[in-house]
Design an enzyme around this catalytic site. Structure first.
Site, PDB file in Angstrom:
ATOM      1  N   HIS A 176       0.997  -1.140  -0.039  1.00  0.00           N
ATOM      2  CA  HIS A 176       0.016   0.268   0.304  1.00  0.00           C
ATOM      3  C   HIS A 176       1.230   0.940  -0.130  1.00  0.00           C
ATOM      4  CE1 HIS A 176      -3.524  -1.981  -0.134  1.00  0.00           C
ATOM      5  NE2 HIS A 176      -3.477  -2.950   1.901  1.00  0.00           N
ATOM      6  N   ASP A 195      -2.852 -10.332  -2.611  1.00  0.00           N
ATOM      7  CA  ASP A 195      -3.690 -10.120  -0.696  1.00  0.00           C
ATOM      8  C   ASP A 195      -5.060  -9.552  -1.267  1.00  0.00           C
ATOM      9  OD1 ASP A 195      -2.127  -8.280   1.950  1.00  0.00           O
ATOM     10  OD2 ASP A 195      -4.070  -7.947   0.488  1.00  0.00           O
ATOM     11  N   HIS A 220      -6.357  -6.829  -0.061  1.00  0.00           N
ATOM     12  CA  HIS A 220      -6.416  -5.551  -0.940  1.00  0.00           C
ATOM     13  C   HIS A 220      -5.849  -5.173  -1.010  1.00  0.00           C
ATOM     14  CE1 HIS A 220      -7.224  -5.422   3.894  1.00  0.00           C
ATOM     15  NE2 HIS A 220      -8.663  -4.732   3.431  1.00  0.00           N
ATOM     16  N   ASP A 254      -4.677 -12.827   3.826  1.00  0.00           N
ATOM     17  CA  ASP A 254      -5.601 -11.890   4.604  1.00  0.00           C
ATOM     18  C   ASP A 254      -7.104 -12.109   3.866  1.00  0.00           C
ATOM     19  OD1 ASP A 254      -5.199 -10.231   2.745  1.00  0.00           O
ATOM     20  OD2 ASP A 254      -5.435  -8.623   3.519  1.00  0.00           O
TER      21      ASP A 254
END
Length: 440
Positions: free
Chosen positions: A219, A256, A258, A343
């Site tokens: 990120h 991931d 996200h 995740d």
């Protein structure tokens, strides 16, 4: 970059309980010295030998011996960032110890496997110029200066009002996380040196690298931190592979839950780095739309596939066959790097996909084979998310089993009672749309 004192810790349940005994072990065995963090070897482990990766002056850390690389199947490095911690925060210092504890319990370490599994126990932090290949100099210098404030206040926010925090050790430990990834790039490249290839008569199963590191990185945008991430570990490794080893074409897979917006932004106009992200539609940070495909010379070298909530094992298997593999085959990479976020697991509290331990075994095995087929096996995984300590550690351990070519133990960990029907129609529509956009 706005810095402010951190509010009182928040709690998201008991899933993030610290593993006190293992944290104490890591604090005892990871010490600062000589400009880098050195892990003291446990007494029961055999002595290790180290050789420099090459005569290249840019390579400034240690790597396994040629004998180890000829026999190794997995090479991993650990940068647990024990000082970078906020209790009860999902991205806390319990995460890597949970993984190490599981690897040891399941006998997936050097201690039990000899040279099949190699731990890089000595490596230097990334240099500031390595970080600056991805991040703006003002951010890097600003974060280093902010360590004084963090030392005074204990914890500070470094993302405005966002969730990314820093302690007095964050800057150095983030350099170490990036350095762990760089060291693995050197190691997997060394395993393909002419000397080793001749000695092994061209290995069919070169070792896979896995950087068990934090803070995570995907990120972190070029201008600053974001979403628990400080420096873009995968992006930094990609630029290093290009600059130091001449591996021009880098294929990055991000599974991931996200969207890896930081990696996306770093290479959005670069035709030589292909970024492919699968992520939950509508999840943090709200980026990664299916029509975001790159810009300028890089148009077509970014593929974003948002998956509907509830997507699981069947969905990602179809995605791999219909999207990931064809993209990689067409791109013809020199190395594959993986943002390995755990995740998307059905038990993870921060999202709503239905991956299982078996899903991660499949991804690890298939990506390893893809690397063997396309780029001589050069492949490095980087830990990103994963916040249920049990599902995180079991899934990473099963990824190791995949790399070793051993059967999965997912049936011992996965409970079908947690699963529900996947949104198959929506998944199929998303796959067909992305295939149309990218002419797959």
């Amino acid at each position: 970059m706005e810095l402010r004192a951190l509010n009182p810790p928040f709690s998201i349940g008991n899933v993030f309980c610290p593993i006190t005994s293992h944290i104490c072990w890591l604090r005892k065995h990871y010490i600062h010295g000589n400009g880098y963090v050195e892990k003291n070897v446990k007494p029961i482990r055999a002595k290790r030998s180290y050789v420099c990766c090459s005569n290249n002056p840019q390579i400034n850390h240690f790597s396994p011996s040629e004998t180890e690389l000829l026999n190794g199947k997995v090479i991993y490095s650990v940068a647990a960032a024990m000082g970078h911690n906020k209790e009860a925060h999902p991205e806390c210092n319990s995460r890597v110890p949970a993984i190490i504890d599981a690897l040891e319990r399941m006998k997936l370490t050097t201690e039990f496997r000899g040279m099949e599994i190699i731990e890089l126990e000595k490596f230097k932090p990334a240099k500031v110029e390595d970080i600056a290949s991805v991040h703006e100099g003002a951010y890097v210098s600003g974060l280093e200066k902010a360590m004084n404030q963090a030392s005074e206040q204990g914890l500070i926010l470094i993302e405005g009002s966002g969730p990314t925090y820093a302690t007095s050790t964050t800057f150095q430990e983030s350099l170490l996380a990036a350095g762990a990834g760089i060291s693995l790039v050197d190691a997997v490249v060394m395993s393909h040196s002419k000397t080793l290839v001749a000695a092994s008569k061209i290995r069919k199963d070169p070792p896979v690298g896995f950087a068990l590191v934090r803070p995570p990185g995907h990120h972190a945008v070029p201008t600053g931190p974001m979403g628990f991430c400080v420096f873009g570990n995968v992006a930094i490794a990609a630029r290093y592979a290009q600059r130091t080893h001449g591996l021009k074409r880098v294929f990055i897979i991000d599974f991931d839950v996200h969207h890896g917006n930081g990696t996306n932004d770093a290479f959005y106009d670069d035709p030589d780095v292909y970024f492919l992200s699968t992520h939950q539609d509508g999840s943090y940070p709200g980026t990664g739309r299916i029509n975001q495909i790159g810009r300028g010379d890089g148009e077509g070298a970014t593929l974003n596939l948002p998956l509907p909530g509830g997507s699981g094992d069947r969905a990602i298997r179809d995605v791999f066959v219909e999207v990931i593999a064809p993209c990689a085959q067409r791109f013809k990479p020199d190395i594959i790097l993986v943002s390995a976020g755990y995740d998307a697991h059905v038990l993870d509290p921060l999202a709503n996909l239905q991956f299982t331990t078996a899903t991660y075994y499949m991804l690890a095995s298939n990506i390893q084979q893809l690397a063997r087929d396309l780029c001589g096996g050069r492949c490095v995984f980087f830990l990103e998310g994963g916040y249920n300590l049990t599902s995180l550690s079991n899934s990473v351990a099963d990824s190791f089993r995949a790399f070793l070519g051993e059967p999965s133990l997912a049936a011992e960990f996965d409970d079908p009672a947690f699963l529900y029907e996947e949104p198959s129609r929506k998944v199929k529509e998303a796959i067909q749309r992305v295939k149309h956009i990218h002419s797959l």
